[in-house]
Design an enzyme around this catalytic site. Structure first.
Site, PDB file in Angstrom:
ATOM      1  N   MET A   1      -2.535 -18.507 -22.630  1.00 57.28           N
ATOM      2  CA  MET A   1      -3.471 -17.604 -23.307  1.00 57.28           C
ATOM      3  C   MET A   1      -4.910 -18.001 -22.951  1.00 57.28           C
ATOM      4  O   MET A   1      -5.856 -17.632 -23.635  1.00 57.28           O
ATOM      5  CB  MET A   1      -3.254 -17.647 -24.824  1.00 57.28           C
ATOM      6  CG  MET A   1      -1.848 -17.150 -25.189  1.00 57.28           C
ATOM      7  SD  MET A   1      -1.723 -16.471 -26.835  1.00 57.28           S
ATOM      8  CE  MET A   1      -2.109 -17.875 -27.829  1.00 57.28           C
TER       9      MET A   1
ATOM     10  N   LEU B   1      -8.235 -23.012 -20.782  1.00 52.16           N
ATOM     11  CA  LEU B   1      -7.303 -23.999 -20.242  1.00 52.16           C
ATOM     12  C   LEU B   1      -7.786 -25.435 -20.425  1.00 52.16           C
ATOM     13  O   LEU B   1      -8.986 -25.709 -20.390  1.00 52.16           O
ATOM     14  CB  LEU B   1      -7.089 -23.711 -18.753  1.00 52.16           C
ATOM     15  CG  LEU B   1      -6.618 -22.276 -18.456  1.00 52.16           C
ATOM     16  CD1 LEU B   1      -6.536 -22.051 -16.955  1.00 52.16           C
ATOM     17  CD2 LEU B   1      -5.267 -21.992 -19.108  1.00 52.16           C
TER      18      LEU B   1
ATOM     19  N   HIS C   1      -2.439 -27.500 -19.753  1.00 56.50           N
ATOM     20  CA  HIS C   1      -2.083 -26.362 -18.883  1.00 56.50           C
ATOM     21  C   HIS C   1      -2.055 -26.817 -17.418  1.00 56.50           C
ATOM     22  O   HIS C   1      -1.182 -26.417 -16.651  1.00 56.50           O
ATOM     23  CB  HIS C   1      -3.122 -25.248 -19.007  1.00 56.50           C
ATOM     24  CG  HIS C   1      -3.211 -24.644 -20.376  1.00 56.50           C
ATOM     25  ND1 HIS C   1      -4.306 -24.808 -21.195  1.00 56.50           N
ATOM     26  CD2 HIS C   1      -2.343 -23.861 -21.073  1.00 56.50           C
ATOM     27  CE1 HIS C   1      -4.121 -24.160 -22.318  1.00 56.50           C
ATOM     28  NE2 HIS C   1      -2.946 -23.591 -22.291  1.00 56.50           N
TER      29      HIS C   1
ATOM     30  N   GLN D   1       1.631 -11.673 -31.095  1.00 57.05           N
ATOM     31  CA  GLN D   1       2.117 -12.926 -31.680  1.00 57.05           C
ATOM     32  C   GLN D   1       1.180 -13.467 -32.759  1.00 57.05           C
ATOM     33  O   GLN D   1       1.394 -14.552 -33.279  1.00 57.05           O
ATOM     34  CB  GLN D   1       2.398 -13.975 -30.594  1.00 57.05           C
ATOM     35  CG  GLN D   1       1.181 -14.525 -29.873  1.00 57.05           C
ATOM     36  CD  GLN D   1       1.577 -15.367 -28.674  1.00 57.05           C
ATOM     37  OE1 GLN D   1       2.061 -14.872 -27.667  1.00 57.05           O
ATOM     38  NE2 GLN D   1       1.384 -16.679 -28.763  1.00 57.05           N
TER      39      GLN D   1
ATOM     40  N   ASP E   1       4.696 -26.929 -27.863  1.00 57.83           N
ATOM     41  CA  ASP E   1       5.242 -25.813 -28.638  1.00 57.83           C
ATOM     42  C   ASP E   1       6.767 -25.872 -28.548  1.00 57.83           C
ATOM     43  O   ASP E   1       7.403 -25.011 -27.912  1.00 57.83           O
ATOM     44  CB  ASP E   1       4.709 -24.485 -28.094  1.00 57.83           C
ATOM     45  CG  ASP E   1       3.207 -24.380 -28.276  1.00 57.83           C
ATOM     46  OD1 ASP E   1       2.753 -24.393 -29.428  1.00 57.83           O
ATOM     47  OD2 ASP E   1       2.493 -24.311 -27.263  1.00 57.83           O
TER      48      ASP E   1
ATOM     49  N   GLN F   1       8.769 -22.819 -29.624  1.00 57.90           N
ATOM     50  CA  GLN F   1       8.595 -21.730 -28.649  1.00 57.90           C
ATOM     51  C   GLN F   1       9.526 -21.962 -27.452  1.00 57.90           C
ATOM     52  O   GLN F   1      10.170 -21.027 -26.966  1.00 57.90           O
ATOM     53  CB  GLN F   1       7.139 -21.685 -28.204  1.00 57.90           C
ATOM     54  CG  GLN F   1       6.878 -20.826 -26.987  1.00 57.90           C
ATOM     55  CD  GLN F   1       5.399 -20.607 -26.735  1.00 57.90           C
ATOM     56  OE1 GLN F   1       4.776 -19.815 -27.428  1.00 57.90           O
ATOM     57  NE2 GLN F   1       4.827 -21.284 -25.756  1.00 57.90           N
TER      58      GLN F   1
ATOM     59  N   SER G   1      -4.914 -29.097 -27.418  1.00 59.86           N
ATOM     60  CA  SER G   1      -4.701 -27.739 -27.894  1.00 59.86           C
ATOM     61  C   SER G   1      -6.015 -26.982 -27.729  1.00 59.86           C
ATOM     62  O   SER G   1      -7.094 -27.553 -27.946  1.00 59.86           O
ATOM     63  CB  SER G   1      -4.309 -27.766 -29.378  1.00 59.86           C
ATOM     64  OG  SER G   1      -4.522 -26.493 -29.962  1.00 59.86           O
TER      65      SER G   1
HETATM   66  O1  PAF Z   1       2.059 -20.878 -25.457  1.00 61.08           O
HETATM   67  C1  PAF Z   1       1.296 -19.913 -25.235  1.00 61.08           C
HETATM   68  O2  PAF Z   1       0.167 -20.080 -24.777  1.00 61.08           O
HETATM   69  C2  PAF Z   1       1.771 -18.510 -25.569  1.00 61.08           C
HETATM   70  O3  PAF Z   1       2.567 -18.486 -26.701  1.00 61.08           O
HETATM   71  C3  PAF Z   1       2.481 -17.811 -24.381  1.00 61.08           C
HETATM   72  C4  PAF Z   1       3.746 -18.531 -23.980  1.00 61.08           C
HETATM   73  C5  PAF Z   1       1.528 -17.751 -23.186  1.00 61.08           C
HETATM   74  C6  PAF Z   1       2.849 -16.388 -24.779  1.00 61.08           C
HETATM   75  O4  PAF Z   1       1.740 -15.652 -25.154  1.00 61.08           O
END
Ligand code: PAF
Length: 274
Positions: A21, A24, A28, A52, A141, A144, A176
């Site tokens: 998202m 960065l 990332h 989301q 996450d 996730q 984060s």
């Molecule tokens: O982890 C994230 O940054 C988001 O949840 C993702 C996987 C890019 C989905 O929007």
């Protein structure tokens, strides 16, 4: 994006996707490195996914800096950055959502009931646009990751999910994008998340197997920080992501914590073998 992906495929090259998202950080970038190690082409997507976020969450405030992100990514040698518009992803009359049932309802899903439906939906759309052979997600996450793995298994999606280790600052704070919301004092207070996980780990190391006893110690530590507001601490099995009451020797577990520091909600976890 689909044309680029089809061309890569026709050259019999593999594609690694790092969905993000944006805004960065080194977490990332470590996903990008992992992708570059095994994929012929690495694609990074940047999309702050509205579905989301619940209406009371921080969609509008979520930090964004596309120019800086793109510069960083090309410096790292990624092959393409995919930055779709919200109207392209969710045009008027959009109607289709992916729901991973049970695993989306516990823990994060209790506090954020629509969150994983939005994540599973956008990740499916990104997979259809980028056609990756591999997709890289951070262990930060953890739930996730479990939701996406379940979705890929259930829907027989032809993509390999790679979970990469969580990256921390030198003092232990998990990286984060939301850390920028912390004041100087809150930044110090936020160390309590990792400290509580280390306390849990110590108890397991000493032979404690009752989750309630381990969790109580973790809770106590978090309660000692006045800016904290605990959402949950929990222990789940790494494979099934199911909540555990009694730990078994030799099995791996996630110790999880979700907690607000001031107004900023943070999550953290470690993997511990009992
Ligand atoms: O982890 C994230 O940054 C988001 O949840 C993702 C996987 C890019 C989905 O929007």
């Amino acid at each position: 994006m689909q044309l680029f992906a089809s061309r890569c495929k026709s050259e019999r090259k593999t594609i690694g996707l790092v969905p993000t998202m944006g805004y960065l950080h080194s977490g990332h970038m470590s996903l990008v490195k992992n992708s570059k190690n095994i994929s012929d082409y690495t694609v990074v997507s940047i999309f702050v996914n509205p579905t989301q976020f619940a209406p009371n969450e921080d969609y509008n405030q979520y930090p964004r800096d596309i120019e800086r992100d793109v510069k960083l990514l090309f410096e790292q040698g990624v092959d393409a950055v995919f930055i779709p518009d919200p109207e392209t992803i969710y045009p008027k009359n959009y109607q289709t959502y992916v729901e991973v049932e049970n695993i989306s309802k516990i823990l994060e899903g209790k506090t954020r009931p629509i969150h994983f439906r939005g994540v599973a939906t956008i990740v499916s759309i990104l997979f259809n646009c980028v056609k990756p052979d591999y997709a890289f997600f951070g262990q930060k996450d953890a739930q996730q990751c479990a939701v996406i793995k379940q979705m890929v298994n259930d829907l027989k999606l032809d993509v390999e999910i790679k979970i990469c280790p969580l990256i921390r600052e030198n003092d232990g704070l998990a990286l984060s994008s939301r850390n920028i919301f912390l004041s100087e004092q809150e930044r110090k207070d936020a160390l309590v998340l990792n400290k509580s996980l280390q306390t849990g780990k110590e108890f397991i190391g000493k032979g404690e197997r009752k989750a309630s006893i381990i969790l109580k110690e973790m809770e106590k530590l978090i309660a000692s920080i006045s800016s904290s507001q605990l959402d949950y601490v929990q222990i789940v099995d790494v494979e099934s992501y199911s909540v555990q009451e009694e730990l078994k020797d030799g099995t791996e577990y996630y110790l999880l914590v979700a907690c607000k520091i001031g107004k900023t909600r943070l999550i953290d976890n470690i993997i511990v073998k009992a």
